[in-house]
Design an enzyme around this catalytic site. Structure first.
Site, PDB file in Angstrom:
ATOM      1  N   PHE A  47       4.215   7.596 -18.628  1.00 35.02           N
ATOM      2  CA  PHE A  47       3.134   7.328 -19.576  1.00 35.02           C
ATOM      3  C   PHE A  47       3.640   6.873 -20.934  1.00 35.02           C
ATOM      4  CE2 PHE A  47       4.259  11.663 -20.754  1.00 35.02           C
ATOM      5  CZ  PHE A  47       4.153  11.647 -22.138  1.00 35.02           C
TER       6      PHE A  47
ATOM      7  N   LYS B  63       3.605   1.614  -9.394  1.00 36.50           N
ATOM      8  CA  LYS B  63       2.740   2.798  -9.481  1.00 36.50           C
ATOM      9  C   LYS B  63       2.901   3.334 -10.893  1.00 36.50           C
ATOM     10  CE  LYS B  63       2.394   6.747  -9.600  1.00 36.50           C
ATOM     11  NZ  LYS B  63       1.722   7.581 -10.682  1.00 36.50           N
TER      12      LYS B  63
ATOM     13  N   CYS C  72      12.186   9.389 -24.416  1.00 41.93           N
ATOM     14  CA  CYS C  72      13.354   9.983 -23.766  1.00 41.93           C
ATOM     15  C   CYS C  72      14.612   9.798 -24.605  1.00 41.93           C
ATOM     16  CB  CYS C  72      13.553   9.408 -22.374  1.00 41.93           C
ATOM     17  SG  CYS C  72      13.985   7.653 -22.364  1.00 41.93           S
TER      18      CYS C  72
END
Length: 499
Positions: free
Chosen positions: A149, A173, A281
């Site tokens: 996300f 996906k 991240c």
């Protein structure tokens, strides 16, 4: 209520599973759309279409495939504002940050324009008597990516651009939390000239993920997300004979040496620790000043900067520093870990627990937090918080500081701030972490290098983008050929060797 779709076979397709997930506006806390969650049959249909389309696409020469990427870059620039606004509306990040999300993906697409050079094979003339040998880099077939996300534009492009330019079909996906931008990207790729069925977007949850992992037609899987899920996808995908690369969590340390420019270090920490509400991240979540005096000076410099951060919705303009986190659950988890830090003895020097934004009380906003005197046995040190929380761990020596980063289970990124070249060189050489910054707080490599962590931040042997992407999305075939001339004496029954 808007009902989103899948993008299959070049068209928007409504979900048939009967299952949906809510898509929120993180600034208001309101549900703004619902996204279908695919079942196995829907994924199988997309894979079937991809497999049929891929054969002809792989036969297109690399230069023509690269021209699609050229046109795609033009379209991304044309629609930059539109993409950024859609991204901010579902994710919550500021508009400049959202545009940066798109831009860093665009740069990988630009690199992929060089596919004709990157896909050249090797040739050896006269490898033996009358024998020539050459290698070819060929597409895998149908590939897939499962993306997070926090970068709904960048990470999908990091995956599908190199996969597609190598001649593969790609099934994306995306995260069900902010799926609109991936759908828009698929439309733009086809506007750029990509044949229908080569890039498809199938929304879903674990059922869709498992359908990818257990489908024999899908040859490779890329993933970015949390480490537990990365381990699951890597282990399952590999057991099914797929090529897999998975990128997991992080706990990025920034070491501040006594000789560092403290204003520069503090500014870097604030941007790297609190930008995008810490939902990166590569965010710096641990500051490690070396020496008590260094730590005191760092905290003194950080406090006013952290307290001055402007938090608000993307609609407030470009002077907002960061927006809400993505969901109410993410907000609750951050608040839980902050309380854990207090309970375990860390000193909360900037307390954002009472933050509230007038008119947006139901939004998922989290105030900025700054901890001091954090120790490595505390939960806020061990776990990825993924929020606007910076922990300060005081080290007495350089060896203690570098040891903290080296001993942590994650190894995504790290940085050191110093004026001493010898220290910086030693740090870069010794540290067991994949991406290193020297006076650079977020050392994300540019598109023509590769991106990847070490330890439990990455599972697989090839990084994202750069040269590694072309290795990951192709397999090598080596051909040994001899064209006989004249009349042959008969068969040979020993292994040929050089004479």
């Amino acid at each position: 209520m808007q009902e989103l779709t899948h993008y299959i076979g070049g068209a928007h397709v409504k979900g048939t599973s009967g299952r949906f997930a809510d898509v929120y506006n993180p600034a208001t806390g309101e549900v703004q759309a619902k996204v279908p969650l695919a079942n196995k049959a829907e994924m199988e249909r997309a894979v079937e279409i991809a497999a049929k389309a891929q054969v002809a696409w792989a036969a297109v020469n690399p230069q023509r495939r690269a021209r699609v990427m050229m046109k795609f870059v033009d379209l991304l620039n044309r629609d930059m504002d539109k993409l950024a606004e859609a991204l901010s509306r579902e994710h919550g990040k500021t508009l400049p940050d959202a545009a940066g999300d798109v831009q860093r993906g665009l740069e990988v697409v630009e690199y992929c324009i060089g596919a004709p050079q990157m896909l050249k094979g090797d040739y050896t003339d006269s490898a033996g008597p009358g024998i020539d040998m050459y290698s070819m880099k060929q597409a895998l077939g149908v590939t897939a990516g499962i993306t997070p996300f926090n970068f709904p534009a960048m990470i999908p492009m990091w995956m599908f651009a190199p996969a597609i330019v190598c001649g593969n079909a790609f099934i994306l996906k995306p995260s069900e939390r902010d799926p609109s931008v991936p759908l828009m990207l698929a439309e733009l790729m086809e506007e750029a000239g990509l044949p229908k069925g080569i890039l498809q977007v199938v929304n879903g949850d674990k059922e869709a993920v498992d359908a990818i992992l257990y489908d024999d037609t899908i040859q490779s899987v890329g993933f970015v997300g949390s480490t537990p899920i990365a381990e699951y996808i890597y282990g399952t995908g590999c057991s099914q004979g797929k090529r897999v690369q998975c990128f997991g969590g992080a706990k990025n340390h920034m070491i501040i040496m006594p000789d560092a420019d403290m204003d520069q270090a503090a500014d870097a920490l604030v941007g790297a620790g609190y930008g995008a509400a810490g939902e990166r991240c590569m965010a710096i979540s641990v500051a490690v000043p070396v020496g008590e005096d260094t730590a005191d000076r760092l905290i003194e410099a950080l406090v006013p900067r952290v307290e001055a951060l402007k938090v608000g919705p993307y609609t407030s303009g470009n002077d907002v520093d960061y927006g809400p986190v993505v969901t109410a659950a993410a907000k609750s988890n951050i608040e839980r870990l902050v309380q854990t830090g207090i309970d375990q003895g860390a000193k909360l020097v900037v307390d954002g627990r009472d933050f509230s934004l007038q008119g947006y009380e139901d939004g998922f906003f989290v105030g900025a937090h700054l901890f001091d005197n954090v120790t490595k046995d505390m939960d806020i040190y061990k776990h990825e918080i993924f929020g606007p929380v910076l922990s300060t761990v005081r080290a007495q020596t350089y060896e203690e500081a570098i040891g903290l980063a080296m001993d942590h289970e994650y190894g995504n990124g790290t940085a050191i701030f110093t004026r001493d070249g010898d220290t910086a060189r030693d740090f870069a050489n010794r540290i067991n972490i994949g991406m290193v910054g020297v006076n650079v707080p977020i050392p994300v490599p540019l598109a023509y290098h590769t991106f990847g962590g070490w330890k439990k931040s990455m599972f697989g042997d090839l990084n994202q983008h750069g040269p590694d992407a072309f290795k990951f999305y192709t397999r090598t075939k080596t051909v040994t050929s001899r064209w006989p001339s004249g009349i042959k004496e008969g068969g040979e029954f020993s292994i040929p060797v050089m004479e």
